[in-house]
Write an enzyme that holds these catalytic residues in place. Sequence first.
Site, PDB file in Angstrom:
ATOM      1  N   ASP A 189      -6.345  -6.447   4.117  1.00 18.72           N
ATOM      2  CA  ASP A 189      -6.405  -5.309   3.748  1.00 18.72           C
ATOM      3  C   ASP A 189      -5.997  -4.385   4.994  1.00 18.72           C
ATOM      4  O   ASP A 189      -7.654  -4.161   5.640  1.00 18.72           O
ATOM      5  CB  ASP A 189      -6.314  -4.388   2.478  1.00 18.72           C
ATOM      6  N   MET A 199      -9.207   8.110  -1.757  1.00 23.09           N
ATOM      7  CA  MET A 199      -9.486   8.136  -0.440  1.00 23.09           C
ATOM      8  C   MET A 199     -10.693   9.906  -0.324  1.00 23.09           C
ATOM      9  O   MET A 199      -9.700  10.935  -1.044  1.00 23.09           O
ATOM     10  CB  MET A 199      -9.571   8.335   1.262  1.00 23.09           C
ATOM     11  N   MET A 226     -12.247   4.717  -2.498  1.00 22.27           N
ATOM     12  CA  MET A 226     -12.837   4.469  -0.447  1.00 22.27           C
ATOM     13  C   MET A 226     -12.904   6.235  -0.730  1.00 22.27           C
ATOM     14  O   MET A 226     -12.467   7.651  -0.526  1.00 22.27           O
ATOM     15  CB  MET A 226     -11.930   4.501   0.866  1.00 22.27           C
ATOM     16  N   HIS A 268      -0.602  -1.419  -4.571  1.00 22.96           N
ATOM     17  CA  HIS A 268      -2.321  -1.145  -3.974  1.00 22.96           C
ATOM     18  C   HIS A 268      -2.323   0.486  -3.893  1.00 22.96           C
ATOM     19  O   HIS A 268      -1.739   1.188  -2.633  1.00 22.96           O
ATOM     20  CB  HIS A 268      -2.292  -1.029  -2.553  1.00 22.96           C
ATOM     21  N   SER A 324       0.778  -1.144   0.037  1.00 25.32           N
ATOM     22  CA  SER A 324      -0.165  -0.115  -0.218  1.00 25.32           C
ATOM     23  C   SER A 324       0.897   1.056   0.183  1.00 25.32           C
ATOM     24  O   SER A 324       1.620   1.716   1.177  1.00 25.32           O
ATOM     25  CB  SER A 324      -1.107  -0.071   1.021  1.00 25.32           C
ATOM     26  N   ASP A 369      -4.293   3.655  -2.467  1.00 24.96           N
ATOM     27  CA  ASP A 369      -4.878   3.818  -1.502  1.00 24.96           C
ATOM     28  C   ASP A 369      -6.038   5.440  -2.284  1.00 24.96           C
ATOM     29  O   ASP A 369      -5.618   6.371  -1.738  1.00 24.96           O
ATOM     30  CB  ASP A 369      -5.295   4.016  -0.379  1.00 24.96           C
ATOM     31  N   HIS A 416      -7.923   1.034  -4.367  1.00 22.79           N
ATOM     32  CA  HIS A 416      -8.975   1.131  -3.302  1.00 22.79           C
ATOM     33  C   HIS A 416      -9.651   2.521  -3.538  1.00 22.79           C
ATOM     34  O   HIS A 416      -9.017   2.759  -2.611  1.00 22.79           O
ATOM     35  CB  HIS A 416      -7.836   0.580  -2.047  1.00 22.79           C
ATOM     36  N   MET A 430     -11.444  -5.995   4.541  1.00 23.26           N
ATOM     37  CA  MET A 430     -11.257  -5.148   5.502  1.00 23.26           C
ATOM     38  C   MET A 430     -10.872  -5.484   6.319  1.00 23.26           C
ATOM     39  O   MET A 430     -11.957  -6.390   7.455  1.00 23.26           O
ATOM     40  CB  MET A 430     -11.537  -3.374   4.848  1.00 23.26           C
TER      41      MET A 430
END
Length: 226
Positions: free
Chosen positions: A174, A38, A70, A34, A9, A36, A68, A140
């Site tokens: 994760d 957001m 979010m 990965h 990540s 992330d 990913h 998660m």
Amino acid sequence: MPRAIISPSVLASDFGQLTAECKRMIKGGAEWLHMDVMDGHFVPNITMGAPVLACVSKGVPGIFMDCHMMVSQPEKWVDDIADAGGSLYCFHLEATTDPLPIIDHIHQRNMKAGVAISPDTPSTAITDEIANAADMLLVMTVYPGRGGQKFLERCVPKVAELRARFPDKDIEVDGGVGPKTIDVCADAGSNVIVAGTAIFGAPEPEKVISLLKSTVDKAQAKAAAK
Ligand code: DX5
Ligand code: ZN
């Protein structure tokens, strides 16, 4: 069972050197990265979006970006992430009431589709119809929103339950995963392993990548022998 894949990540990386950090991980044995994303809405923090991913994709040819998402409106970003070079678009079931058209859209844009569940969402939220349409299921093991949190072992039974239902699906874990917590994840049947702090914080990340991978390989061999 699908093969072991390690996906560091980048949330735990030096964002100022993002392409170099991705290259360092690939050199260390990582197959996926990965990413992330957001939005400050689905989760309180804001990280990066499609413009940053586009730069990474350009700077690291051939990179597999495991995105990913979010974000509150996952349907809104499929095209942008595809244009930016995303390889896998994983969105949260909590963020939508209509996941199937999103999965279709992701596939139309030639990305793999993932569905994620947060700690308080039961594995049954992933219906057979959703799982069969998706390429990857993400369980998660921390509340989404930031790196460096404590692994929530109570989420692990969901991995085992999904593995029993879907023997051939990629199942990703994760949050708080590292050398101390990989055993239970591997035994439960996850094969895609995300780790931020445990990999980027290590003096020799390649050793952690290799340990995580071999733990999954061994658990799979043990499961196959039964
Ligand atoms: C949390 C993110 C994770 C996080 C993992 O919201 O989805 O990917 O970066 O970081 P560690 O491994 O440090 O828990
Ligand atoms: Zn993540």
